[in-house]
Design a protein around this motif. Structure first.
Motif, PDB file in Angstrom:
ATOM      1  N   THR A   1      -6.995   7.202  -4.377  1.00 26.51           N
ATOM      2  CA  THR A   1      -8.231   7.048  -3.553  1.00 26.51           C
ATOM      3  C   THR A   1      -8.305   5.629  -2.981  1.00 26.51           C
ATOM      4  O   THR A   1      -7.490   4.780  -3.172  1.00 26.51           O
ATOM      5  N   LEU A   2      -9.142   5.538  -1.776  1.00 24.64           N
ATOM      6  CA  LEU A   2      -9.338   4.403  -1.333  1.00 24.64           C
ATOM      7  C   LEU A   2      -9.526   3.286  -2.164  1.00 24.64           C
ATOM      8  O   LEU A   2      -9.249   2.070  -2.160  1.00 24.64           O
TER       9      LEU A   2
ATOM     10  N   GLY B   1       1.451   9.171  -5.782  1.00 23.21           N
ATOM     11  CA  GLY B   1       1.380  10.502  -5.152  1.00 23.21           C
ATOM     12  C   GLY B   1       0.406  10.527  -3.980  1.00 23.21           C
ATOM     13  O   GLY B   1      -0.903   9.799  -4.344  1.00 23.21           O
ATOM     14  N   ARG B   2       0.477  11.072  -2.961  1.00 23.35           N
ATOM     15  CA  ARG B   2      -0.449  10.931  -1.826  1.00 23.35           C
ATOM     16  C   ARG B   2      -1.752  11.575  -2.346  1.00 23.35           C
ATOM     17  O   ARG B   2      -2.952  11.000  -1.885  1.00 23.35           O
TER      18      ARG B   2
ATOM     19  N   CYS C   1       0.835  -1.136   0.119  1.00 19.16           N
ATOM     20  CA  CYS C   1      -0.030   0.059   0.088  1.00 19.16           C
ATOM     21  C   CYS C   1       0.851   1.311  -0.120  1.00 19.16           C
ATOM     22  O   CYS C   1       0.726   2.100  -0.869  1.00 19.16           O
ATOM     23  N   ARG C   2       1.865   1.121   0.872  1.00 16.71           N
ATOM     24  CA  ARG C   2       2.651   2.432   1.061  1.00 16.71           C
ATOM     25  C   ARG C   2       3.419   2.732  -0.334  1.00 16.71           C
ATOM     26  O   ARG C   2       3.615   3.789  -0.793  1.00 16.71           O
TER      27      ARG C   2
END
Length: 111
Positions: free
Chosen positions: A74-75, A69-70, A61-62
């Motif tokens: 989206t989830l 890009g943060r 995930c990270r």
């Protein structure tokens, strides 16, 4: 069957009968009623933490978030990418243990 613009279609005669739950639905109901489903979920959580699966998924995930890009993730994006990898990487020993516990439950519940 013809549909009218002004009214919904007339239901078929067989639609009025109450549908019988499938075998899978019956098993799910029994698991929930007995509390076994929650015990199985807790066992699964424990085993996935023990084998490092949870940490592996966190790392994936990270990495995905860092790559995209943060502010661009989206989830739903994360779930779509990680879910197939997560399911495929669950150790066979964990799957076998859970399956055995479910079988034991089914025998004891006489299903």
């Amino acid at each position: 069957m013809r549909h009218s613009v002004n009214r919904p279609p007339t239901p078929d005669v067989g639609d009025d009968e109450e549908k019988q739950p499938s075998f899978q639905e019956i098993i799910n109901i029994k698991l929930i009623e007995s509390g076994e489903k929650e015990r199985l979920m807790e066992l699964l959580r424990e085993r996935l933490v023990e084998c490092g699966w949870k940490d592996e998924m966190l790392t994936l995930c990270r990495a995905f978030i860092k790559k995209k890009g943060r502010n661009n993730v989206t989830l739903d994006d994360l779930i779509q990418v990680i879910t197939p990898k997560g399911r495929a990487s669950i150790p066979d020993s964990v799957k076998a243990e859970l399956l055995q516990r479910i079988r034991t439950f089914l025998v004891s519940a006489s299903l």
